[in-house]
Design a protein around this motif. Structure first.
Motif, PDB file in Angstrom:
ATOM      1  N   GLY A   1       7.376   3.740   7.354  1.00  0.00           N
ATOM      2  CA  GLY A   1       6.428   4.693   6.785  1.00  0.00           C
ATOM      3  C   GLY A   1       5.165   4.010   6.318  1.00  0.00           C
ATOM      4  O   GLY A   1       5.142   2.801   6.089  1.00  0.00           O
ATOM      5  N   ARG A   2       4.107   4.827   6.167  1.00  0.00           N
ATOM      6  CA  ARG A   2       2.800   4.331   5.728  1.00  0.00           C
ATOM      7  C   ARG A   2       2.301   5.202   4.584  1.00  0.00           C
ATOM      8  O   ARG A   2       2.513   6.418   4.583  1.00  0.00           O
ATOM      9  N   ILE A   3       1.606   4.561   3.648  1.00  0.00           N
ATOM     10  CA  ILE A   3       1.028   5.287   2.517  1.00  0.00           C
ATOM     11  C   ILE A   3      -0.432   4.895   2.418  1.00  0.00           C
ATOM     12  O   ILE A   3      -0.759   3.711   2.262  1.00  0.00           O
ATOM     13  N   SER A   4      -1.308   5.888   2.487  1.00  0.00           N
ATOM     14  CA  SER A   4      -2.745   5.629   2.405  1.00  0.00           C
ATOM     15  C   SER A   4      -3.332   5.980   1.047  1.00  0.00           C
ATOM     16  O   SER A   4      -4.488   5.716   0.794  1.00  0.00           O
ATOM     17  N   SER A   5      -2.553   6.579   0.185  1.00  0.00           N
ATOM     18  CA  SER A   5      -3.042   7.051  -1.115  1.00  0.00           C
ATOM     19  C   SER A   5      -3.368   5.883  -2.047  1.00  0.00           C
ATOM     20  O   SER A   5      -2.582   4.950  -2.188  1.00  0.00           O
ATOM     21  N   PHE A   6      -4.512   5.981  -2.693  1.00  0.00           N
ATOM     22  CA  PHE A   6      -4.887   4.965  -3.679  1.00  0.00           C
ATOM     23  C   PHE A   6      -4.254   5.254  -5.039  1.00  0.00           C
ATOM     24  O   PHE A   6      -4.430   4.504  -5.979  1.00  0.00           O
ATOM     25  N   ASP A   7      -3.516   6.366  -5.139  1.00  0.00           N
ATOM     26  CA  ASP A   7      -2.824   6.702  -6.376  1.00  0.00           C
ATOM     27  C   ASP A   7      -1.463   6.024  -6.481  1.00  0.00           C
ATOM     28  O   ASP A   7      -0.789   6.139  -7.495  1.00  0.00           O
ATOM     29  N   VAL A   8      -1.048   5.348  -5.414  1.00  0.00           N
ATOM     30  CA  VAL A   8       0.255   4.681  -5.376  1.00  0.00           C
ATOM     31  C   VAL A   8       0.036   3.178  -5.462  1.00  0.00           C
ATOM     32  O   VAL A   8      -0.874   2.637  -4.842  1.00  0.00           O
TER      33      VAL A   8
END
Length: 177
Positions: free
Chosen positions: A126-133
């Motif tokens: 999986g990939r996460i692009s959110s800067f909130d994480v």
């Protein structure tokens, strides 16, 4: 032209352990990989024109044994763009697989290929692009989940254009028991 050399990893999106993993990440904006799980042996930023890459690959892969890898680690890392990659990996990998990968990469460099990065054995889940994480948040979630250890024989290798057609395909030899 950007190209990849990848070895396919036969896992499935609906495997029970993967479903359980995704449930642990509920509330985190993960874009889960749904198919084509693989290990990228080489990502080439620029492939010179006029180079017979299929012959170069055949030289290394024609009689190469299929690696047998025990996947037993779940981890995450951050890319240069700030994206996080959640991935499977292995604590121990056959030296012959590393040697094969290194030899292919060196030959590609010798003919002028511009290789994107060092080799790091991982299977993107999986990939996460959110800067909130934050990476520390992901590590906390992963600490609550232990993936099962499973051993797979990896036989199918593809050399393909970035998000495009397959240029070369082969199957590695399954070692005799």
């Amino acid at each position: 032209m950007k190209t990849y050399l990848e070895i396919k990893v036969p896992i499935k999106y609906d495997d029970p352990w993967f479903e359980e993993l995704r449930s642990h990440f509920a509330g985190i904006p993960v874009r889960w990989q749904k198919d084509f799980y693989h290990i990228t042996m080489v990502f080439i930023n620029d492939t010179p024109k006029g180079i017979d890459m299929c012959s170069l690959l055949e030289k290394h892969l024609a009689n190469a044994p299929a690696p047998v890898i025990t996947f037993d680690r779940l981890n995450a890392f951050s890319t240069s763009s700030g994206m996080f990659i959640i991935h499977l990996s292995a604590n121990e990998v056959q030296k012959s697989f590393h040697a094969l990968t290194d030899a292919i990469r060196e030959d590609m460099k010798a003919v002028g290929c511009i290789i994107h990065s060092d080799f790091m054995l991982h299977v993107t889940l999986g990939r996460i692009s959110s800067f909130d994480v934050r990476l520390s948040d992901l590590k906390k979630v992963m600490a609550r989940f232990s993936p099962p250890s499973f051993t797979l024989t990896l036989t199918d290798v593809d050399y393909r254009e970035f998000r495009g057609r397959t240029l070369y395909k082969t199957s590695l030899e399954i070692p005799l028991e």
